[in-house]
Design an enzyme around this catalytic site. Structure first.
Site, mmCIF file in Angstrom:
data_model
loop_
_atom_site.group_PDB
_atom_site.id
_atom_site.type_symbol
_atom_site.label_atom_id
_atom_site.label_comp_id
_atom_site.label_asym_id
_atom_site.label_seq_id
_atom_site.Cartn_x
_atom_site.Cartn_y
_atom_site.Cartn_z
ATOM 1 N N ASN A 1 -1.550 -0.819 -11.623
ATOM 2 C CA ASN A 1 -1.263 -0.080 -10.377
ATOM 3 C C ASN A 1 -0.239 -0.814 -9.493
ATOM 4 O OD1 ASN A 1 -3.231 1.955 -10.997
ATOM 5 N ND2 ASN A 1 -4.747 0.406 -10.551
ATOM 6 N N ASP B 1 -1.134 -4.978 -5.842
ATOM 7 C CA ASP B 1 -0.780 -6.396 -5.710
ATOM 8 C C ASP B 1 0.675 -6.537 -5.257
ATOM 9 O OD1 ASP B 1 -3.326 -7.491 -6.933
ATOM 10 O OD2 ASP B 1 -2.604 -6.186 -8.534
ATOM 11 N N TYR C 1 -7.369 7.691 -7.477
ATOM 12 C CA TYR C 1 -7.534 7.573 -8.932
ATOM 13 C C TYR C 1 -8.104 8.902 -9.436
ATOM 14 C CZ TYR C 1 -7.325 2.744 -7.312
ATOM 15 O OH TYR C 1 -6.947 1.584 -6.690
ATOM 16 N N ARG D 1 -6.324 5.010 -1.622
ATOM 17 C CA ARG D 1 -7.077 4.268 -2.630
ATOM 18 C C ARG D 1 -6.812 2.767 -2.487
ATOM 19 N NH1 ARG D 1 -3.320 5.833 -7.907
ATOM 20 N NH2 ARG D 1 -2.171 3.863 -7.997
ATOM 21 N N GLU E 1 -6.048 -0.927 -1.960
ATOM 22 C CA GLU E 1 -6.045 -1.802 -0.789
ATOM 23 C C GLU E 1 -4.941 -1.430 0.208
ATOM 24 O OE1 GLU E 1 -6.848 -5.911 -1.373
ATOM 25 O OE2 GLU E 1 -5.555 -6.559 0.273
ATOM 26 N N SER F 1 -2.659 1.246 0.423
ATOM 27 C CA SER F 1 -2.589 2.602 0.992
ATOM 28 C C SER F 1 -3.778 2.832 1.919
ATOM 29 C CB SER F 1 -2.510 3.671 -0.104
ATOM 30 O OG SER F 1 -3.600 3.583 -0.984
HETATM 31 O O1 TRH Z 1 -2.004 1.106 -6.703
HETATM 32 P P1 TRH Z 1 -3.341 0.753 -6.220
HETATM 33 O O2 TRH Z 1 -4.426 1.444 -6.922
HETATM 34 O O3 TRH Z 1 -3.561 -0.801 -6.299
HETATM 35 C C1 TRH Z 1 -4.781 -1.392 -6.683
HETATM 36 C C2 TRH Z 1 -5.520 -1.983 -5.518
HETATM 37 O O4 TRH Z 1 -4.710 -2.796 -4.702
HETATM 38 C C3 TRH Z 1 -6.656 -2.827 -6.033
HETATM 39 O O5 TRH Z 1 -7.304 -3.460 -4.955
HETATM 40 C C4 TRH Z 1 -6.133 -3.834 -7.008
HETATM 41 O O6 TRH Z 1 -7.135 -4.607 -7.481
HETATM 42 C C5 TRH Z 1 -5.452 -3.100 -8.137
HETATM 43 O O7 TRH Z 1 -4.389 -2.351 -7.617
HETATM 44 C C6 TRH Z 1 -4.929 -4.042 -9.183
HETATM 45 O O8 TRH Z 1 -3.477 1.126 -4.669
HETATM 46 P P2 TRH Z 1 -2.827 0.508 -3.349
HETATM 47 O O9 TRH Z 1 -3.435 -0.828 -3.062
HETATM 48 O O10 TRH Z 1 -2.969 1.529 -2.330
HETATM 49 O O11 TRH Z 1 -1.292 0.278 -3.649
HETATM 50 C C7 TRH Z 1 -0.377 1.321 -3.736
HETATM 51 C C8 TRH Z 1 0.974 0.877 -3.205
HETATM 52 O O12 TRH Z 1 1.952 1.842 -3.525
HETATM 53 C C9 TRH Z 1 0.996 0.728 -1.686
HETATM 54 O O13 TRH Z 1 1.759 -0.426 -1.335
HETATM 55 C C10 TRH Z 1 1.732 1.964 -1.210
HETATM 56 C C11 TRH Z 1 2.701 2.156 -2.346
HETATM 57 N N1 TRH Z 1 3.269 3.488 -2.477
HETATM 58 C C12 TRH Z 1 4.630 3.624 -2.249
HETATM 59 O O14 TRH Z 1 5.309 2.646 -1.891
HETATM 60 N N2 TRH Z 1 5.197 4.856 -2.422
HETATM 61 C C13 TRH Z 1 4.480 5.955 -2.755
HETATM 62 O O15 TRH Z 1 5.052 7.055 -2.879
HETATM 63 C C14 TRH Z 1 3.067 5.794 -2.941
HETATM 64 C C15 TRH Z 1 2.236 6.993 -3.285
HETATM 65 C C16 TRH Z 1 2.506 4.551 -2.815
#
Ligand code: TRH
Length: 428
Positions: A56, A59, A240, A322, A324, A326
């Site tokens: 994802n 990080d 997710y 979802r 951390e 976002s």
């Molecule tokens: O992508 P994630 O599911 O990341 C996860 C969590 O951080 C989790 O705690 C970790 O253990 C795992 O990864 C490995 O969700 P998260 O944290 O929301 O990160 C998404 C990133 O994507 C966030 O910085 C926002 C960014 N984003 C964009 O930059 N543009 C977009 O269009 C979208 C939809 C998201």
């Protein structure tokens, strides 16, 4: 003295003075970039941030945001080490995944692979994000520095109570005959934690955005949508996979209120389309498509930069988020949100969710709090959400007010960068 004065300042920014009026406001920026492009040895760095992309975007999302905030707010030169540039490029359109080292938005991005670049000199502060292990030769070079860098392990966000006890603890690390301290830095929701990432000026920018009717209409038009209608709900969804999504989406398509769903392309797409009765579109759906199912319009979006994603969150009435980063950004949007937490073994994530909800719901009347708790749980357990969603008209207005006061309360004790810089003051 302030934390800012004590920390290393950028050493390569050029200051140019005009003979008549003093400092030229724009010139230093251009010269700064040119100087970087022409000089091949890298500047000494104030911060090294290491990130492995587990899966994802969380990080890299957090570390990229941290790097830019440090640089923009005057805390020095930042080098960001990332093992997977292709994933990074999805949220950072200016990045070229083929380059080993490159400057993007004032940050030096170094592809992190087996071999360290020759003669690498560690920065004054070295951050390993989420316990990603630093390369052994790099740690040896850290130990050779005098004084050695301050070593920080930036941890995952959690609202659990033990975080307060562990935040800031030192863990001595043996490197040959030497010992280096590694400090645990925990983001969190209370004054005794490291706080949450939030750039200075973000809240004011959000407020301007949310009050600007013409600007909002232009934003929707840029996505190919009309201005929001009076009785309509606009909902963003970046979660997710979950069976619960099917019931929610079915409720939206069959309800009395028109709903427009803004859906960045990703893992939730099949469940959303199933819920809308649009299974046949799963294989062919593309960013830009607008699909209709009863009262529900689904607008498929490409992934954008983080700034673009913020604007989406600020513009919607409800955001499903979802992981951390976002999740944190939805709180800065000051709008209602549901949190699809990253799943862990033995349902550890449900414990974390409950602890967060204890904080988040504390100030709400019992009925509203109970409803919100159940809705978050149903989403995370993959349960049918239709009966709970039917109560949105009862609780929605209060939830909106709560979202605003919650975002103010969270910032009362300072954002993560402010707390990190203060933490480092006595240790550098
Ligand atoms: O992508 P994630 O599911 O990341 C996860 C969590 O951080 C989790 O705690 C970790 O253990 C795992 O990864 C490995 O969700 P998260 O944290 O929301 O990160 C998404 C990133 O994507 C966030 O910085 C926002 C960014 N984003 C964009 O930059 N543009 C977009 O269009 C979208 C939809 C998201």
């Amino acid at each position: 003295s302030t934390a800012r004065n004590n920390l290393p300042q950028p050493r390569h920014a050029l200051t140019v003075r005009s003979q008549s009026t003093g400092v030229l406001p724009c010139a230093p920026v251009f010269l700064h970039l040119e100087a970087r492009a022409m000089t091949s040895p890298l500047p000494p760095f104030d911060w090294d941030i290491f990130c492995t992309v587990v899966d994802n975007f969380g990080d890299i999302g957090v570390t990229w945001r941290l790097a830019r905030q440090l640089e923009r707010e005057g805390h020095g030169q930042v080098r960001l080490w990332v093992d997977d540039l292709a994933s990074f490029a999805r949220i950072c359109p200016g990045l070229d995944p083929a380059q080993d080292g490159q400057w993007v938005e004032g940050i030096y991005i170094q592809h992190w692979h087996e071999t360290l670049p020759a003669d690498v000199i560690p920065a004054k502060v070295v951050i390993e994000a989420f316990a990603c292990e630093l390369p052994a030769p790099f740690i040896e070079r850290m130990a050779e520095q005098s004084p050695p860098p301050c070593w920080i392990n930036l941890e995952y966000l959690s609202a659990e109570a033990w975080v307060e006890d562990c935040h800031g603890l030192a863990s001595p690390q043996r490197v040959g005959k030497l010992s280096l301290n590694k400090y645990f830095f925990f983001p969190g929701f209370t004054p005794r934690t490291g706080g949450l990432l939030c750039e200075q000026g973000l809240v004011a920018e959000r407020d301007r955005w949310q009050q600007d009717e013409a600007g909002l209409a232009a934003y929707w038009a840029s996505l190919g949508l009309p201005p929001k209608a009076q009785d309509e709900l606009r909902i963003s969804l970046f979660t997710y996979e979950s069976e619960a999504l099917k019931s929610l989406v079915a409720s939206w398509s069959q309800g009395a209120t028109p709903v427009t769903l803004l859906l960045p392309m990703g893992r939730a797409l099949p469940d959303v389309l199933c819920g809308a009765g649009l299974e046949s579109a799963i294989g062919t759906a593309r960013a830009g498509d607008l699909l209709q199912a009863g009262q529900l319009a689904i607008k498929l979006l490409p992934m954008t930069s983080q700034a673009g994603y913020d604007r989406l969150l600020w513009s919607c009435d409800l955001n499903l988020v979802r992981g951390e980063d976002s999740f944190v950004r939805a709180q800065w949007a000051a709008r209602p949100f549901l949190w699809h937490i990253y799943q862990q073994e033995e349902e550890a994530h449900l414990v974390k969710l409950a602890h967060f909800l204890d904080h988040y719901l504390e100030a709400l009347p019992a009925d509203d709090g109970q409803w919100l708790r159940e809705l978050n749980l149903a989403l995370n357990r993959g349960e049918d959400c239709s009966e709970l969603w039917a109560q949105w008209p009862i609780h929605g207005t209060l939830w909106q007010q709560h979202a605003r006061s919650w975002s103010q309360k969270l910032l009362a004790d300072g954002d993560l960068v402010t707390r990190l810089v203060k933490f480092l003051e006595s240790r550098i």
